[in-house]
Write an enzyme that holds these catalytic residues in place. Structure first.
Site, PDB file in Angstrom:
ATOM      1  N   LEU A  11       0.874  -1.185   0.000  1.00 12.49           N
ATOM      2  CA  LEU A  11       0.000   0.000   0.000  1.00 12.49           C
ATOM      3  C   LEU A  11       0.903   1.224   0.000  1.00 12.49           C
ATOM      4  CD1 LEU A  11      -2.633  -1.011   2.739  1.00 12.49           C
ATOM      5  CD2 LEU A  11      -2.505  -1.708   0.332  1.00 12.49           C
ATOM      6  N   VAL A  16       9.388   5.327  -0.047  1.00  8.60           N
ATOM      7  CA  VAL A  16       9.708   4.067   0.633  1.00  8.60           C
ATOM      8  C   VAL A  16       9.179   2.870  -0.158  1.00  8.60           C
ATOM      9  CG1 VAL A  16       9.439   2.734   2.763  1.00  8.60           C
ATOM     10  CG2 VAL A  16       9.686   5.231   2.886  1.00  8.60           C
ATOM     11  N   LYS A 106       4.761   6.233  11.565  1.00 12.27           N
ATOM     12  CA  LYS A 106       4.963   6.674  12.961  1.00 12.27           C
ATOM     13  C   LYS A 106       3.779   7.465  13.486  1.00 12.27           C
ATOM     14  CE  LYS A 106       7.494   9.192  10.271  1.00 12.27           C
ATOM     15  NZ  LYS A 106       8.719   9.413   9.583  1.00 12.27           N
ATOM     16  N   GLU A 130       9.295  -1.553  12.456  1.00 12.72           N
ATOM     17  CA  GLU A 130      10.673  -1.102  12.698  1.00 12.72           C
ATOM     18  C   GLU A 130      10.975   0.212  11.976  1.00 12.72           C
ATOM     19  OE1 GLU A 130      13.366  -2.877  14.616  1.00 12.72           O
ATOM     20  OE2 GLU A 130      13.760  -0.752  14.415  1.00 12.72           O
ATOM     21  N   GLY A 188      17.154  19.017  -0.315  1.00 12.54           N
ATOM     22  CA  GLY A 188      16.156  17.948  -0.223  1.00 12.54           C
ATOM     23  C   GLY A 188      16.064  17.312   1.150  1.00 12.54           C
ATOM     24  N   LYS A 206       7.800   9.608  17.357  1.00 12.84           N
ATOM     25  CA  LYS A 206       8.794   8.546  17.581  1.00 12.84           C
ATOM     26  C   LYS A 206       9.055   8.364  19.074  1.00 12.84           C
ATOM     27  CE  LYS A 206      10.816   9.471  13.080  1.00 12.84           C
ATOM     28  NZ  LYS A 206      11.746  10.344  12.353  1.00 12.84           N
ATOM     29  N   GLY A 305      14.977   8.208   4.262  1.00 10.16           N
ATOM     30  CA  GLY A 305      15.392   7.918   2.888  1.00 10.16           C
ATOM     31  C   GLY A 305      14.749   6.620   2.432  1.00 10.16           C
TER      32      GLY A 305
HETATM   33  N1  LIG Z   1      10.474   8.905   3.335  1.00 13.02           N
HETATM   34  C1  LIG Z   1      11.185   8.537   4.383  1.00 13.02           C
HETATM   35  O1  LIG Z   1      12.395   8.762   4.452  1.00 13.02           O
HETATM   36  C2  LIG Z   1      10.506   7.807   5.513  1.00 13.02           C
HETATM   37  C3  LIG Z   1      11.288   7.380   6.608  1.00 13.02           C
HETATM   38  C4  LIG Z   1      10.683   6.670   7.653  1.00 13.02           C
HETATM   39  C5  LIG Z   1       9.322   6.423   7.598  1.00 13.02           C
HETATM   40  N2  LIG Z   1       8.594   6.881   6.544  1.00 13.02           N
HETATM   41  C6  LIG Z   1       7.142   6.616   6.542  1.00 13.02           C
HETATM   42  O2  LIG Z   1       6.837   5.814   5.424  1.00 13.02           O
HETATM   43  C7  LIG Z   1       5.526   6.126   4.987  1.00 13.02           C
HETATM   44  C8  LIG Z   1       5.587   6.481   3.490  1.00 13.02           C
HETATM   45  O3  LIG Z   1       6.427   7.598   3.304  1.00 13.02           O
HETATM   46  P1  LIG Z   1       6.921   8.030   1.859  1.00 13.02           P
HETATM   47  O4  LIG Z   1       7.990   9.048   2.075  1.00 13.02           O
HETATM   48  O5  LIG Z   1       7.236   6.838   1.022  1.00 13.02           O
HETATM   49  O6  LIG Z   1       5.616   8.765   1.293  1.00 13.02           O
HETATM   50  P2  LIG Z   1       5.314   9.173  -0.223  1.00 13.02           P
HETATM   51  O7  LIG Z   1       6.565   9.242  -1.022  1.00 13.02           O
HETATM   52  O8  LIG Z   1       4.442  10.372  -0.149  1.00 13.02           O
HETATM   53  O9  LIG Z   1       4.450   7.946  -0.780  1.00 13.02           O
HETATM   54  C9  LIG Z   1       3.132   7.712  -0.399  1.00 13.02           C
HETATM   55  C10 LIG Z   1       2.526   6.669  -1.314  1.00 13.02           C
HETATM   56  O10 LIG Z   1       1.204   6.391  -0.903  1.00 13.02           O
HETATM   57  C11 LIG Z   1       0.319   6.479  -2.012  1.00 13.02           C
HETATM   58  N3  LIG Z   1      -0.979   6.896  -1.529  1.00 13.02           N
HETATM   59  C12 LIG Z   1      -1.320   8.058  -0.943  1.00 13.02           C
HETATM   60  N4  LIG Z   1      -2.628   8.048  -0.622  1.00 13.02           N
HETATM   61  C13 LIG Z   1      -3.100   6.864  -1.013  1.00 13.02           C
HETATM   62  C14 LIG Z   1      -4.380   6.248  -0.960  1.00 13.02           C
HETATM   63  N5  LIG Z   1      -5.429   6.872  -0.433  1.00 13.02           N
HETATM   64  N6  LIG Z   1      -4.515   4.987  -1.457  1.00 13.02           N
HETATM   65  C15 LIG Z   1      -3.459   4.352  -1.997  1.00 13.02           C
HETATM   66  N7  LIG Z   1      -2.220   4.877  -2.070  1.00 13.02           N
HETATM   67  C16 LIG Z   1      -2.067   6.109  -1.587  1.00 13.02           C
HETATM   68  C17 LIG Z   1       0.959   7.474  -2.950  1.00 13.02           C
HETATM   69  O11 LIG Z   1       0.485   7.243  -4.264  1.00 13.02           O
HETATM   70  P3  LIG Z   1       1.075   8.055  -5.532  1.00 13.02           P
HETATM   71  O12 LIG Z   1       2.439   7.512  -5.754  1.00 13.02           O
HETATM   72  O13 LIG Z   1       0.139   7.721  -6.611  1.00 13.02           O
HETATM   73  O14 LIG Z   1       1.077   9.500  -5.108  1.00 13.02           O
HETATM   74  C18 LIG Z   1       2.438   7.126  -2.780  1.00 13.02           C
HETATM   75  O15 LIG Z   1       2.783   6.066  -3.626  1.00 13.02           O
HETATM   76  C19 LIG Z   1       5.033   7.252   5.898  1.00 13.02           C
HETATM   77  O16 LIG Z   1       4.294   6.693   6.959  1.00 13.02           O
HETATM   78  C20 LIG Z   1       6.305   7.861   6.422  1.00 13.02           C
HETATM   79  O17 LIG Z   1       6.138   8.481   7.683  1.00 13.02           O
HETATM   80  C21 LIG Z   1       9.155   7.548   5.502  1.00 13.02           C
END
Ligand SMILES: NC(=O)c1ccc[n+]([C@@H]2O[C@H](COP(=O)([O-])OP(=O)(O)OC[C@H]3O[C@@H](n4cnc5c(N)ncnc54)[C@H](OP(=O)(O)O)[C@@H]3O)[C@@H](O)[C@H]2O)c1
Length: 429
Positions: A11, A16, A106, A130, A188, A206, A305
């Site tokens: 999902l 990520v 988180k 994790e 970034g 966290k 990242g």
């Molecule tokens: N980025 C990091 O470094 C990082 C680090 C630790 C934890 N996290 C956690 O990991 C999670 C994801 O972060 P991310 O940075 O990967 O976010 P992101 O780049 O914004 O990706 C979110 C994804 O979810 C999809 N999405 C959004 N709403 C949706 C819905 N209603 N139904 C289905 N798909 C949906 C988006 O689709 P589209 O691609 O079509 O827009 C996108 O693919 C978050 O909980 C964040 O806190 C992230």
């Protein structure tokens, strides 16, 4: 090895999720060997289906995440959408339809961790997360499993890379907050709207998760005291340097000395340059854990990242798949201690207070009296005067936050105190 694959629903396929999918594909054989069965990407839910996603079979992509988690043949749902809804409903629906869940969310876990754990348990499924705290750094599993026989007293960490990058820039270049934030945005490291990071919301989520696991107690986001780092100035760094310290945004989870309560807080603080957390540079994260038997442990690495976070997600995926094959579940929520979470006023620490005062005889004695009247003992005082005005820097011994607040309130009422330039807690000693 079992030949029938374990089916994974992804999902979210953003920063990520796309890395999770990539590693699942490129490391498929190793993952299968480690798990004892192949893992198959059975579906990928996104918001924008037409977006080109390298390495993802377009036939797997759907915008109907609910239908995907309800399929009934999914073994593990990996939730990397983020936010509260629809993630929360999707996770509980996944449990009800037979899947275990791996999440990096988180915000959701800090807000609703107890209910999600209950849903997992009610359905005999796993909930692993994790990646929700400090990206690639193994922390949840060490706290939940490796330290399950020990007694954790304190968790002190840099759990937000954006703020650490900004503070590190301010420290190393003398830049002000805005200049350092602009650089973090250009590179970034900071999002266009950096509020969640710089105001400490991300770190507070966290802290809630870490405190809950470390102290076997439910700690919700609302229980965490939070102060952002937007008010930290170049002058604060100059003061910190004079004390042999630097400034970090810290998440601090502590068990009270009598063991009867806990606290969780996030705020900028001075820490001595000799403390291991002082040398955590750039966007890196590190968490310092103090336990009865183990003593001091430090966990260090990239806290965010796509690829580092995916590493933590994949580790959970392997663990959950192994559990699935053996018909077991991993450790669930452990909140048996049910310790009360004390308010910030009960926190005891040291303080660095910078005052603008009139440069005339008797001011120092007046200020010292106010501290004494509130039971706050002074460690050092430094005074610098110019043109009839002076700055007074007071460093206290350990005192409660309530006592310090009372002191500052009384200081503000003194005619000779022109203003309180900054108040910073001193940690890590
Ligand atoms: N980025 C990091 O470094 C990082 C680090 C630790 C934890 N996290 C956690 O990991 C999670 C994801 O972060 P991310 O940075 O990967 O976010 P992101 O780049 O914004 O990706 C979110 C994804 O979810 C999809 N999405 C959004 N709403 C949706 C819905 N209603 N139904 C289905 N798909 C949906 C988006 O689709 P589209 O691609 O079509 O827009 C996108 O693919 C978050 O909980 C964040 O806190 C992230």
């Amino acid at each position: 090895m079992r030949t029938r694959p374990l089916k994974v629903a992804l999902l979210g396929c953003g920063v990520v999720g796309s890395e999770v999918a990539r590693i699942m594909t490129t490391h498929a054989d190793d993952l299968a060997a480690r798990i004892g069965a192949p893992v198959e990407l059975a579906g990928v839910a996104v918001r924008r289906p037409s977006k080109v996603r390298e390495g993802i079979d377009p036939a797997l992509v759907t915008t109907d995440a609910t239908a995907l988690v309800k399929r009934g043949d999914i073994d593990v749902v990996v939730e990397v959408i983020g936010g509260i809804e629809p993630a929360r409903t999707l996770i509980t629906t996944a449990f009800e339809h037979g899947a275990s869940v791996v999440s990096a969310n988180k915000a959701l876990l800090a807000q609703d961790g107890a209910a999600l754990h209950a849903a997992a348990e009610a359905n005999g499924k796993d909930l692993y997360y994790e990646a929700a705290v400090a990206g690639a750094i193994p922390l949840i599993r060490p706290l939940r499993e490796s330290l399950a026989g020990d007694k954790v007293n304190r968790v002190l960490g840099i759990v937000n890379g954006t703020t650490n990058f900004i503070l590190d820039k301010m420290d190393s270049t003398g830049a002000g907050y805005q200049e350092a934030l602009d650089e973090a945005t250009a590179l970034g490291y900071a999002e266009a709207d950096p509020t969640a990071d710089v105001e400490g919301f991300d770190a507070a989520a966290k802290a809630a998760i870490l405190a809950g696991i470390a102290f076997h107690t439910r700690v919700r986001l609302d229980d965490v005291y939070r102060e952002g780092m937007t008010e930290v100035t170049a002058a604060d760094f100059a003061s910190a340097k004079e004390m042999g310290c630097t400034i970090k945004l810290l998440a601090i989870c502590e068990r009270a000395k009598d063991g009867a309560s806990v606290t969780a807080r996030v705020h900028p603080a001075m820490i001595p340059l000799t403390h291991p957390l002082a040398s955590v540079r750039g966007a890196y994260n590190a968490v310092f854990v103090e336990s009865d038997a183990s003593g001091q442990l430090m966990f260090y690495g990239p806290g965010a990242g796509g690829s580092p976070t995916a590493s933590a997600v994949l580790g959970d995926l392997v663990a959950v798949c192994r559990n699935r094959l053996s018909g077991a579940t991993g450790p669930g929520e452990s909140a048996y201690a049910a310790l009360p979470v004390s308010p910030m006023g009960d926190v005891v620490t040291r303080y660095h207070i910078s005052l603008d005062v009139a440069d005339k005889p008797g001011v120092l004695a007046q200020v010292a009296t106010v501290f004494a009247e509130h039971g706050v003992s002074i460690d050092t005082v430094r005074q610098q005067g110019k043109d009839g005005e002076a700055s007074l820097v007071v460093v206290t011994h350990r005192a409660s936050d309530a006592a310090l607040n009372g002191t500052v309130e009384a200081l503000r009422k003194l005619d000779t105190v022109r203003g309180v330039a900054s108040i910073m807690r001193v940690e890590g000693e």
